[in-house]
Design a protein around this motif. Structure first.
Motif, mmCIF file in Angstrom:
data_model
loop_
_atom_site.group_PDB
_atom_site.id
_atom_site.type_symbol
_atom_site.label_atom_id
_atom_site.label_comp_id
_atom_site.label_asym_id
_atom_site.label_seq_id
_atom_site.Cartn_x
_atom_site.Cartn_y
_atom_site.Cartn_z
ATOM 1 N N THR B 76 0.806 -1.215 0.000
ATOM 2 C CA THR B 76 0.000 0.000 0.000
ATOM 3 C C THR B 76 0.844 1.272 0.000
ATOM 4 O O THR B 76 0.504 2.253 -0.672
ATOM 5 N N ASP B 77 1.962 1.259 0.724
ATOM 6 C CA ASP B 77 2.768 2.481 0.813
ATOM 7 C C ASP B 77 3.373 2.900 -0.521
ATOM 8 O O ASP B 77 3.798 4.036 -0.685
ATOM 9 N N THR B 78 3.419 1.999 -1.489
ATOM 10 C CA THR B 78 3.975 2.345 -2.809
ATOM 11 C C THR B 78 2.910 2.867 -3.771
ATOM 12 O O THR B 78 3.244 3.346 -4.864
ATOM 13 N N HIS B 79 1.631 2.737 -3.399
ATOM 14 C CA HIS B 79 0.578 3.048 -4.363
ATOM 15 C C HIS B 79 0.627 4.479 -4.878
ATOM 16 O O HIS B 79 0.592 4.726 -6.094
ATOM 17 N N VAL B 80 0.682 5.434 -3.941
ATOM 18 C CA VAL B 80 0.589 6.832 -4.368
ATOM 19 C C VAL B 80 1.766 7.235 -5.254
ATOM 20 O O VAL B 80 1.554 7.774 -6.353
ATOM 21 N N PRO B 81 3.016 6.978 -4.844
ATOM 22 C CA PRO B 81 4.108 7.337 -5.765
ATOM 23 C C PRO B 81 3.986 6.647 -7.121
ATOM 24 O O PRO B 81 4.214 7.285 -8.158
ATOM 25 N N LEU B 82 3.603 5.400 -7.129
ATOM 26 C CA LEU B 82 3.497 4.690 -8.415
ATOM 27 C C LEU B 82 2.369 5.263 -9.277
ATOM 28 O O LEU B 82 2.508 5.378 -10.496
ATOM 29 N N ILE B 83 1.260 5.609 -8.637
ATOM 30 C CA ILE B 83 0.157 6.200 -9.413
ATOM 31 C C ILE B 83 0.624 7.505 -10.054
ATOM 32 O O ILE B 83 0.373 7.765 -11.238
ATOM 33 N N GLU B 96 -4.713 -1.696 -6.607
ATOM 34 C CA GLU B 96 -5.379 -2.388 -5.494
ATOM 35 C C GLU B 96 -5.781 -1.393 -4.405
ATOM 36 O O GLU B 96 -5.211 -0.312 -4.284
ATOM 37 N N LYS B 97 -6.736 -1.788 -3.580
ATOM 38 C CA LYS B 97 -7.232 -0.927 -2.492
ATOM 39 C C LYS B 97 -6.377 -1.109 -1.254
ATOM 40 O O LYS B 97 -5.810 -2.202 -1.112
ATOM 41 N N PRO B 98 -6.278 -0.190 -0.315
ATOM 42 C CA PRO B 98 -6.687 1.194 -0.486
ATOM 43 C C PRO B 98 -5.625 1.937 -1.291
ATOM 44 O O PRO B 98 -4.479 1.468 -1.366
ATOM 45 N N ILE B 99 -6.005 3.077 -1.848
ATOM 46 C CA ILE B 99 -5.012 3.879 -2.572
ATOM 47 C C ILE B 99 -3.884 4.240 -1.608
ATOM 48 O O ILE B 99 -2.716 4.058 -1.911
ATOM 49 N N SER B 100 -4.286 4.741 -0.445
ATOM 50 C CA SER B 100 -3.290 4.964 0.614
ATOM 51 C C SER B 100 -4.021 4.986 1.935
ATOM 52 O O SER B 100 -5.250 4.867 1.968
ATOM 53 N N MET B 101 -3.303 5.175 3.008
ATOM 54 C CA MET B 101 -3.953 5.302 4.314
ATOM 55 C C MET B 101 -4.040 6.761 4.741
ATOM 56 O O MET B 101 -4.372 7.057 5.886
ATOM 57 N N ASP B 102 -3.700 7.648 3.827
ATOM 58 C CA ASP B 102 -3.741 9.076 4.147
ATOM 59 C C ASP B 102 -4.572 9.777 3.090
ATOM 60 O O ASP B 102 -4.224 9.768 1.898
ATOM 61 N N ILE B 103 -5.659 10.358 3.533
ATOM 62 C CA ILE B 103 -6.607 10.948 2.593
ATOM 63 C C ILE B 103 -5.967 12.035 1.754
ATOM 64 O O ILE B 103 -6.245 12.171 0.556
ATOM 65 N N GLY B 104 -5.063 12.803 2.366
ATOM 66 C CA GLY B 104 -4.391 13.869 1.616
ATOM 67 C C GLY B 104 -3.596 13.293 0.453
ATOM 68 O O GLY B 104 -3.661 13.792 -0.674
ATOM 69 N N THR B 106 -4.048 10.404 -0.974
ATOM 70 C CA THR B 106 -4.981 9.823 -1.951
ATOM 71 C C THR B 106 -5.516 10.914 -2.868
ATOM 72 O O THR B 106 -5.614 10.741 -4.087
ATOM 73 N N GLU B 107 -5.826 12.059 -2.265
ATOM 74 C CA GLU B 107 -6.331 13.172 -3.079
ATOM 75 C C GLU B 107 -5.281 13.624 -4.098
ATOM 76 O O GLU B 107 -5.600 13.911 -5.255
ATOM 77 N N GLU B 108 -4.038 13.634 -3.673
ATOM 78 C CA GLU B 108 -2.964 14.019 -4.608
ATOM 79 C C GLU B 108 -2.866 13.031 -5.771
ATOM 80 O O GLU B 108 -2.698 13.436 -6.928
ATOM 81 N N ALA B 109 -2.944 11.750 -5.442
ATOM 82 C CA ALA B 109 -2.841 10.735 -6.487
ATOM 83 C C ALA B 109 -3.979 10.895 -7.501
ATOM 84 O O ALA B 109 -3.772 10.829 -8.721
#
Lengths: 345, 345, 345, 345
Positions: B76-83, B96-104, B106-109
């Motif tokens: 999960t911790d790699t999702h946002v940078p990879l996106i 895969e879910k969740p995008i991240s565990m931090d809403i901020g 996730t919003e950036e991604a």
């Protein structure tokens, strides 16, 4: 063997059911019936059943020397005074739920019963349902291990008339009170905290009286388990009464009862009949069994299956649910005393 | 017809499932796979499937000119940078879910995806389950009228290992997030308020990390409906995934799937096999169908069945549930901004 | 690991299913396909699947040196000659049911296979169904004790076209033959006597060809058990395939499979979707599994799950059923030889 | 409203059930009971129920001027003489099944009833079962179109004692006779031909008396439909009474009744309780309803729900089944006359 002599106060629908059930027990005899609206119709009803005494005055039964026990089936506001009178007169009591809508009064009634040394059974009929009893047996027997989650679905087929809504005490005290008792019965543990959500989705009449018609109530139990009840005043497909208890070793769940097991398969799909319509159909045998156990307790000294304390506890949970909905936060049972004091100011 | 060229980042259990599913579509081709732990075993796996490129570096796929879309199946911790990287490289994304565990984050991604004009599908596989889809069809089709109550049961057969619990993000973000998405999917309405109760009843390891293993979460929806989800990390009888939506015209409910329909009747009672064991067995077809719809969207421009916004909303509900449990009160989704600001101080 | 090289004779519906299933096994490779009607459409189909050889002449496959095994999916009248040729060419054989409609010819085909020392699996796909396998496991495992009664319900959703009825071999040889195999499979015992009743209730076209569309066939088994099969060519609610085995220690029964578990409760009653429509939907996994076991047998020498003898025995029961219906009396399997001789005169 | 005055001949298990059921109807009164073994126990039983007359001599009831109707609950061999006497005395009659084991005698009894103009209801209690009634309603109502196949499963939980087997009349006349009546009731058509297979698989005591304990009986109906009944004297999991009617527009099937709906899910699988144990539990309400309809017919002239002719027809089918088993071939109902004549020689 001498018969147990019974007086029935209130000959509405539920009073009549108890009468017909009592007639099926060889060791019981209905001595008299009182009803405010006693008239020709009720006279015929009593005559057919060989009931000698019909009166408008409940006092005629309470003070009748030839009566051992009273069924209190009159309106809720009469329960507490009648319980006190009956207790004082040394009569055993079967009283419909709720004892009252005021916890203080309910406590007084229970105290009167205790002092008089008579028996008081509360009409939580669902405890006698073949399905719920089987769930309880499995929980107590350890089949599912330690209970973790108690789930109760309780939906009526249609809302009561507007005039009843007004005086009903609200969804939690009138309808969900059965489910609160069921939660205690199934979990074998006391409820410590309640959080209720409610909406008016069925009929705006509920909103007029500050009531809701749809609710989800979550519970915490002393033993750590969690509980949830969902209520609706209107399930168009009929009475919906199901429970599930989930625990460390598994779960036990019960479905509704149906008038038959017929399954029809056609080009349109698979179809079957709706569940039994309402409580009279669903709990026919349960009503018989609660009377059987009440009579057994009187005749043989067996413990009452559901007593005044059970009535009181269910009312406490109902009150906590009402307050939770009003306050928009969870309410602990232990807070009730203070919250009531605050509200009384 | 040209094939859609796919790269898979992360070849753990779920990455491999996606790979085998992709191989069943004539219009898809797996160009390469990256995995931090690529070695002989994975090489053999890739060779058997005719996958030409195997690398430890996800960048080899992100920047590969012959790749149209990436499956992000890494931790999960790699999702946002990879996106973000993938979006910048103009690749469509299945994450895969969740995008991240931090809403901020996730919003950036999501913003990066929007800017790049690529497609992002989130792996809420349960939306593709034959049972839940049928419930949704009935709800949208009006079979049950206006939804009043949404009930979701979601229990895993056994808790994850301790090391996973530690980094999981907790029951609400890790496990119930699927149910939060399901609540939105089934009701067709947004969640506005959340109240969560939780206990540690299964394994004290959860308590060590401030997590719970048993929870009941109640929801309020924009359309007035109420919802309730019960979660357990351990249902000894297997994966328990059921839902019910109750409304003004009736209810629709789905039960678990079973490996067979065999019913054995003996002197001991009636018995049948347990439900399908876990998500891999239960959602086999659902995993295939989510890839089918992703490929359809890329090939034919059909709308994505579940996108970044859906991922974000589920995370918001999960966060509200976490905060509700911590604060001991219901939490509104609209409060999240302020509550996060307060907590950040 | 070398791959098993397959040729498919007949690329109709069932041939294509086997092809797509074979593609999912890493250890199998489809070398060629033959079909009398090979044309552009089939060429495209083969190309998409990377199948190099497409021919109208089955001989091109039978005599192909690079082919290990043949799937015979052409019309029933071609089965016996193809089996003989394939056996002579040293190819292993998977053949659809029935081997033929003439027991003498079937015996010849089996003898050719025996002499050549190749393997012959018959396409009794239902043996691989998850439900029926579970019944068999319970019967063999002793769960229900000694089998006393075997009940099979087998109904098609709609009758075949008139031109098919004409050449089908009749309800017993075409349709019930699966059930006759199932009876042997489930009981673990041979059928010794058959009595069949049949009617034309669905479509008078069946009467034209001396066939029936509705039948009840009773069986006696070597082990003393009794059996009954009810068949209909038209169950408007879909494919109806259920079995029950009742024995000294209980019973095991399987119901149909459904597309979902959704149950809808409304004011009109309780409703759910129809069973899976027909054999392609119902036996999707079973078709895959029969190929899996065929490949396993070729690769690893494991026993064939269903062989030529099984094909022959089912045909014998079908013939006995046909004769029983014609003669209006029970027919013993041991009588078949004489009855055929009489009829041949 | 004057009460219907009843005499009960035979106060065994079934006679006592009828007595307690009669007591629940306000318009019925039990005047007397006769039993060959009347003694202190039966006296106490009668006294508790306020039954004034208890006698060993059935004649005391048959000739009692204050009795309107007789329940004949004595042993089968007494039925015909008692029916004749009762008819002659002008009493209406409720008689347990079978009327007799000899068709000629049954015909005589029916003729006596016809001549006397009294009513005769036969105790085919299953017609009053909530499940079977619902099937019949669907069949008559056209839900399933034209009936094609009637399937009846009828298995007892345990075989009767050896001394009963000896005098029972055999499986077809004693046990399956209910199913033969059910076949007529459900199909709405007469049976024209019977083929029976039977085995001794449960207890060799059946073989001693030329009886079987396991049977499959196939039926042809006048309307072209086919039928099949499977019987066993021993279903270890309890009373198994199911039917299915399949027709041109679909099917309707009923399952067993259970003591509760509890489903237990544990690591061992899914479990529930066995069906209701035997006919007393299963048909409690049906026994009540057959008496309700008998009383209705006497009080209001409504048609009898099941009469002497129904009793006769079921016996004819039972005889045909017996002969079929003996002769090893199907037997037509129209052959019975000749076959009986042949056997009488």
């Amino acid at each position: 063997m001498s018969k147990i002599r019974i007086g029935i106060i209130g000959a509405g629908r539920i009073g009549k059911i108890h009468a017909d059930n009592l007639r099926r027990f060889a060791n019981a005899e209905i001595v008299g019936v009182s009803d405010l609206f006693a008239g020709p119709e009720l006279e015929a009803w009593a005559a057919e059943r060989g009931i000698g005494l019909l009166t408008k005055d409940s006092g005629d039964l309470v003070n009748h020397p030839g009566i051992d026990a009273l069924y209190i089936c009159s309106s809720t506001d009469t329960h507490v005074p009648l319980i006190k009178q009956a207790a004082q007169a040394g009569k055993h009591i079967f009283c419909e739920k709720p004892i009252s809508m005021d916890i203080g009064q309910t406590e007084e009634a229970i105290e009167a019963v205790r002092k008089a040394g008579v028996k008081l059974q509360i009409g939580f009929n669902r405890r006698f349902d073949h399905n719920f009893k089987r769930v309880r047996e499995h929980v107590l027997g350890g089949t599912i291990g330690e209970p973790h989650i108690v789930k109760i679905t309780s939906r009526d087929p249609s809302p009561p008339p507007k005039e009843y809504i007004k005086v009903s005490g609200g969804l939690f005290m009138d309808m969900a009170i059965h489910d609160f008792d069921m939660a205690r019965y199934l979990s074998g543990s006391e409820v410590t905290e309640v959080y209720a959500q409610g909406s008016v989705l069925v009929d705006s009449a509920f909103a007029e009286y500050g009531d809701v018609d749809t609710a989800i109530t979550t519970l915490k139990f002393e033993n750590g388990a969690l509980g949830v009840i969902d209520n609706s005043r209107k399930a168009v497909y009929g009475y919906d009464q199901r429970v599930e208890v989930f625990g460390s070793k598994g779960s036990v769940a019960v479905a509704n009862d149906f008038p038959n097991t017929a399954v029809v398969s056609t080009a349109d799909g698979i179809a079957s009949d709706k569940p039994l319509h309402f409580f009279l159909e669903r709990y026919t045998e349960a009503y018989l069994d609660e009377t059987r156990m009440f009579l057994d307790s009187l005749a043989n000294g067996t413990p009452l299956p559901v007593d005044g304390y059970d009535g009181l506890q269910a009312e406490r949970i109902a009150l906590a649910a009402k307050l939770s909905l009003r306050l928009g936060r969870p309410v602990k049972i232990s807070e009730l005393h203070d919250l009531r004091a605050q509200m009384a100011q």
